[in-house]
Design an enzyme around this catalytic site. Structure first.
Site, PDB file in Angstrom:
ATOM      1  N   ARG A  26       0.824  -1.217   0.000  1.00 30.13           N
ATOM      2  CA  ARG A  26       0.000   0.000   0.000  1.00 30.13           C
ATOM      3  C   ARG A  26       0.850   1.255   0.000  1.00 30.13           C
ATOM      4  O   ARG A  26       0.582   2.184  -0.769  1.00 30.13           O
ATOM      5  CB  ARG A  26      -0.969   0.015   1.188  1.00 30.13           C
ATOM      6  CG  ARG A  26      -2.126  -0.951   1.029  1.00 30.13           C
ATOM      7  CD  ARG A  26      -3.046  -0.922   2.219  1.00 30.13           C
ATOM      8  NE  ARG A  26      -2.255  -1.142   3.428  1.00 30.13           N
ATOM      9  CZ  ARG A  26      -2.540  -0.633   4.616  1.00 30.13           C
ATOM     10  NH1 ARG A  26      -3.586   0.136   4.777  1.00 30.13           N
ATOM     11  NH2 ARG A  26      -1.783  -0.897   5.664  1.00 30.13           N
ATOM     12  N   ASN A  44      -6.294  -2.446   1.911  1.00 27.44           N
ATOM     13  CA  ASN A  44      -6.262  -3.894   2.077  1.00 27.44           C
ATOM     14  C   ASN A  44      -7.678  -4.419   2.079  1.00 27.44           C
ATOM     15  O   ASN A  44      -8.612  -3.731   2.501  1.00 27.44           O
ATOM     16  CB  ASN A  44      -5.583  -4.284   3.391  1.00 27.44           C
ATOM     17  CG  ASN A  44      -4.081  -4.160   3.336  1.00 27.44           C
ATOM     18  OD1 ASN A  44      -3.475  -4.163   2.271  1.00 27.44           O
ATOM     19  ND2 ASN A  44      -3.455  -4.052   4.496  1.00 27.44           N
TER      20      ASN A  44
END
Length: 99
Positions: A26, A44
């Site tokens: 990320r 996520n």
């Protein structure tokens, strides 16, 4: 109907599968997307995948998707599934909460 150009702004929602959580995917995505000037978000998923929305010119979004197929050095990307999305009004690129 008008022909699309490289300057057309598109939105693509992508799901990245593999070893993509716990490896900095990320943060890498945020840095890479910001460097390319894209708008959108990354988060996520509880199933272990990463989901992202990329908004920008078609060639830049395509470039980002290609980058996602490689990912950061600790990741192992098995698949990147992408589909057209509606581009919401967004400023910048950011993390979103896990869903």
């Amino acid at each position: 109907m008008t022909a699309s150009t490289d300057n057309d702004i598109i939105a693509v929602q992508a799901r990245i599968r593999g070893r993509v959580q716990g490896v900095g995917f990320r943060d890498w995505t945020v840095r890479r997307a910001r460097a390319l000037g894209l708008r959108g978000w990354v988060r996520n998923r509880v199933d272990g995948s990463v989901e992202a929305l990329f908004v920008g010119p078609r060639p830049i979004v395509d470039h980002m998707l290609a980058d996602c197929r490689r990912g950061p050095s600790l990741a192992r990307v098995d698949a990147v599934d992408a589909e057209p999305a509606i581009a919401p009004a967004l400023d910048g690129f950011a993390h979103k909460p896990t869903v």
